[in-house]
Scaffold this motif. Sequence first.
Motif, PDB file in Angstrom:
ATOM      1  N   LEU A  25       0.788  -1.228   0.000  1.00  0.00           N
ATOM      2  CA  LEU A  25       0.000   0.000   0.000  1.00  0.00           C
ATOM      3  C   LEU A  25       0.823   1.283   0.000  1.00  0.00           C
ATOM      4  O   LEU A  25       0.343   2.320  -0.442  1.00  0.00           O
ATOM      5  N   MET A  26       2.026   1.241   0.517  1.00  0.00           N
ATOM      6  CA  MET A  26       2.807   2.460   0.670  1.00  0.00           C
ATOM      7  C   MET A  26       4.079   2.414  -0.161  1.00  0.00           C
ATOM      8  O   MET A  26       4.664   1.355  -0.364  1.00  0.00           O
ATOM      9  N   SER A  27       4.507   3.584  -0.603  1.00  0.00           N
ATOM     10  CA  SER A  27       5.792   3.663  -1.286  1.00  0.00           C
ATOM     11  C   SER A  27       6.897   3.540  -0.247  1.00  0.00           C
ATOM     12  O   SER A  27       6.662   3.656   0.960  1.00  0.00           O
ATOM     13  N   GLY A  28       8.121   3.351  -0.707  1.00  0.00           N
ATOM     14  CA  GLY A  28       9.245   3.188   0.210  1.00  0.00           C
ATOM     15  C   GLY A  28       9.426   4.373   1.136  1.00  0.00           C
ATOM     16  O   GLY A  28       9.705   4.213   2.315  1.00  0.00           O
ATOM     17  N   GLY A  29       9.288   5.586   0.606  1.00  0.00           N
ATOM     18  CA  GLY A  29       9.453   6.783   1.428  1.00  0.00           C
ATOM     19  C   GLY A  29       8.408   6.878   2.517  1.00  0.00           C
ATOM     20  O   GLY A  29       8.696   7.292   3.639  1.00  0.00           O
ATOM     21  N   GLN A  30       7.181   6.502   2.194  1.00  0.00           N
ATOM     22  CA  GLN A  30       6.111   6.538   3.194  1.00  0.00           C
ATOM     23  C   GLN A  30       6.371   5.524   4.302  1.00  0.00           C
ATOM     24  O   GLN A  30       6.143   5.793   5.470  1.00  0.00           O
ATOM     25  N   ARG A  31       6.844   4.354   3.910  1.00  0.00           N
ATOM     26  CA  ARG A  31       7.158   3.327   4.914  1.00  0.00           C
ATOM     27  C   ARG A  31       8.261   3.817   5.838  1.00  0.00           C
ATOM     28  O   ARG A  31       8.180   3.664   7.051  1.00  0.00           O
ATOM     29  N   THR A  32       9.284   4.414   5.247  1.00  0.00           N
ATOM     30  CA  THR A  32      10.398   4.912   6.054  1.00  0.00           C
ATOM     31  C   THR A  32       9.915   5.997   7.007  1.00  0.00           C
ATOM     32  O   THR A  32      10.266   5.994   8.190  1.00  0.00           O
ATOM     33  N   ALA A  33       9.094   6.905   6.520  1.00  0.00           N
ATOM     34  CA  ALA A  33       8.573   7.987   7.363  1.00  0.00           C
ATOM     35  C   ALA A  33       7.725   7.425   8.503  1.00  0.00           C
ATOM     36  O   ALA A  33       7.840   7.870   9.655  1.00  0.00           O
ATOM     37  N   ARG A  34       6.881   6.433   8.209  1.00  0.00           N
ATOM     38  CA  ARG A  34       6.039   5.854   9.256  1.00  0.00           C
ATOM     39  C   ARG A  34       6.886   5.135  10.300  1.00  0.00           C
ATOM     40  O   ARG A  34       6.664   5.275  11.502  1.00  0.00           O
ATOM     41  N   ARG A  35       7.883   4.399   9.849  1.00  0.00           N
ATOM     42  CA  ARG A  35       8.750   3.696  10.805  1.00  0.00           C
ATOM     43  C   ARG A  35       9.554   4.675  11.638  1.00  0.00           C
ATOM     44  O   ARG A  35       9.740   4.465  12.840  1.00  0.00           O
ATOM     45  N   ASN A  36      10.038   5.752  11.019  1.00  0.00           N
ATOM     46  CA  ASN A  36      10.769   6.766  11.777  1.00  0.00           C
ATOM     47  C   ASN A  36       9.862   7.407  12.819  1.00  0.00           C
ATOM     48  O   ASN A  36      10.288   7.663  13.951  1.00  0.00           O
TER      49      ASN A  36
END
Length: 67
Positions: A25-36
Amino acid sequence: MQAAPVRATAIPSFATALRAVESLLMSGGQRTARRNAWTSVLEDRRRAKDRTEAQRVLEQAVAARRH
């Protein structure tokens, strides 16, 4: 009578399944932002717990000096 064969395939954990859905569902940048963001939340909670513990220790030390 023979026993049924045992499957060696492990059932994925909820976290593993959630990460799989997240990756779809999410692009790589979105995943990174959510995990951060989640890492920041966990760190804030840890610091708050440390502050609470330090406050408790200080209050006990003050109370002990009064007696």
